[in-house]
Design a protein around this motif. Structure first.
Motif, PDB file in Angstrom:
ATOM      1  N   THR A   1       0.831  -1.211   0.000  1.00 52.28           N
ATOM      2  CA  THR A   1       0.000   0.000   0.000  1.00 52.28           C
ATOM      3  C   THR A   1       0.862   1.255   0.000  1.00 52.28           C
ATOM      4  N   ASN A   2       1.869   1.288   0.860  1.00 48.90           N
ATOM      5  CA  ASN A   2       2.674   2.507   0.966  1.00 48.90           C
ATOM      6  C   ASN A   2       3.425   2.793  -0.332  1.00 48.90           C
ATOM      7  N   LEU A   3       3.956   1.759  -0.965  1.00 54.93           N
ATOM      8  CA  LEU A   3       4.664   1.977  -2.238  1.00 54.93           C
ATOM      9  C   LEU A   3       3.696   2.433  -3.323  1.00 54.93           C
TER      10      LEU A   3
ATOM     11  N   GLY B   1      11.006  -4.192  -6.558  1.00 51.31           N
ATOM     12  CA  GLY B   1      12.005  -4.195  -7.621  1.00 51.31           C
ATOM     13  C   GLY B   1      11.923  -2.942  -8.474  1.00 51.31           C
ATOM     14  N   LYS B   2      10.720  -2.389  -8.564  1.00 54.56           N
ATOM     15  CA  LYS B   2      10.496  -1.224  -9.425  1.00 54.56           C
ATOM     16  C   LYS B   2      10.445   0.085  -8.630  1.00 54.56           C
ATOM     17  N   LEU B   3       9.936   0.025  -7.397  1.00 52.61           N
ATOM     18  CA  LEU B   3       9.650   1.260  -6.648  1.00 52.61           C
ATOM     19  C   LEU B   3      10.493   1.420  -5.382  1.00 52.61           C
ATOM     20  N   ALA B   4      11.474   0.571  -5.170  1.00 53.89           N
ATOM     21  CA  ALA B   4      12.201   0.555  -3.899  1.00 53.89           C
ATOM     22  C   ALA B   4      12.664   1.937  -3.450  1.00 53.89           C
ATOM     23  N   GLY B   5      13.138   2.751  -4.366  1.00 51.91           N
ATOM     24  CA  GLY B   5      13.672   4.055  -3.986  1.00 51.91           C
ATOM     25  C   GLY B   5      12.620   5.130  -3.734  1.00 51.91           C
TER      26      GLY B   5
END
Ligand code: C5P
Length: 239
Positions: free
Chosen positions: A54-56, A234-238
């Motif tokens: 949810t947060n990502l 993998g896509k939004l980690a940062g």
């Protein structure tokens, strides 16, 4: 803010006040329910995975100009959110036939749709969240026409972001449920977007990576949720 008075326990989360009247504290549980609470269980680490997903996704939506209630992730199960005046009308977004739509209209699950379908449901556990239309919501005083229109517009905007995002991580975003609330005259996205509230199918294998694994006794719920976390991170980690 500090965690304050316990306010409310839902099926998947607990809500607490904080020392700031405009801020709530949400705790994600591992409890899983289906069929209006008739089926109960636990999916280990579900609270952690749903909080993360949810947060990502909410950060991705914020980056795309869509306001959400998200303020700050405290730790793996706890998050601070803006206090909203929640609208008791859920909106379901459908990109493919599945679930109750397949049943109601006698269609095969997985059938592609020529467009996006939006549906309203009255949020009421005892009644099992019945489907309603704009007239019910307006006449019963649950939301104004303008609020319903804003919810529909926002749901479509959200879909414009989430559909290509999930596609980019090899997942078909079949359908999902959204909840909105009022804040200073604005309509703001609340609650969660997670494998509990979405149907997510692997693009290649069509394997279900969502709560249908629990509803339909398919097993490997935790693994499926983890796979979703892994691909999103993998896509939004940062972010
Ligand atoms: O059951 P149905 O097919 O109408 O559900 C559509 C979508 O909305 C599914 O992704 C389901 O997980 C979600 N949903 C939800 N909460 C509800 C009803 C549906 O998250 N109360």
């Amino acid at each position: 803010p500090k965690r304050g008075e316990f306010l409310y326990e839902g099926k998947a989360k607990k809500i607490y006040a904080t020392d700031d009247p405009g801020v709530l504290w949400m705790y994600y549980k591992d409890d899983a329910t289906a069929f209006d609470g008739a089926k109960k269980g636990v999916i280990p680490h579900k609270g952690i995975m749903n909080n993360r997903v949810t947060n990502l996704l909410f950060r991705l939506l914020e980056k795309n100009g869509i306001e959400t209630h998200l303020l700050e992730e405290i730790d793996e199960r706890n998050v601070l959110v803006k206090k909203l005046d929640m609208i008791p009308v859920e909106i379901v977004v459908r990109n493919r036939v599945a679930g109750s739509l397949a049943k109601r209209l006698g269609l095969e699950e997985g059938t592609e749709l020529k467009g996006t379908i939006l549906e309203f449901y009255y949020k009421n556990d005892e009644l099992g969240d019945p489907m309603i239309n704009e007239y019910h919501a307006e006449v019963m005083g649950w939301a104004t026409r303008e609020e319903l229109k804003a919810m529909q517009e926002k749901a479509l905007e959200i879909n414009e972001v989430l559909l290509p995002f999930f596609d980019s991580i090899g997942i078909i975003l079949v359908d999902y449920k959204l909840e909105f609330g009022r804040l200073d005259g604005r309509i703001v996205l609340g609650d969660e977007i997670s494998p509990d509230t979405c149907r997510l199918w692997d693009k290649v294998s069509l394997e279900k990576l969502d709560k249908d694994r629990f509803r339909r006794d398919l097993g490997k719920e935790e693994e499926a949720y983890m796979e979703v976390v892994r691909r999103i991170e993998g896509k939004l980690a940062g972010l």
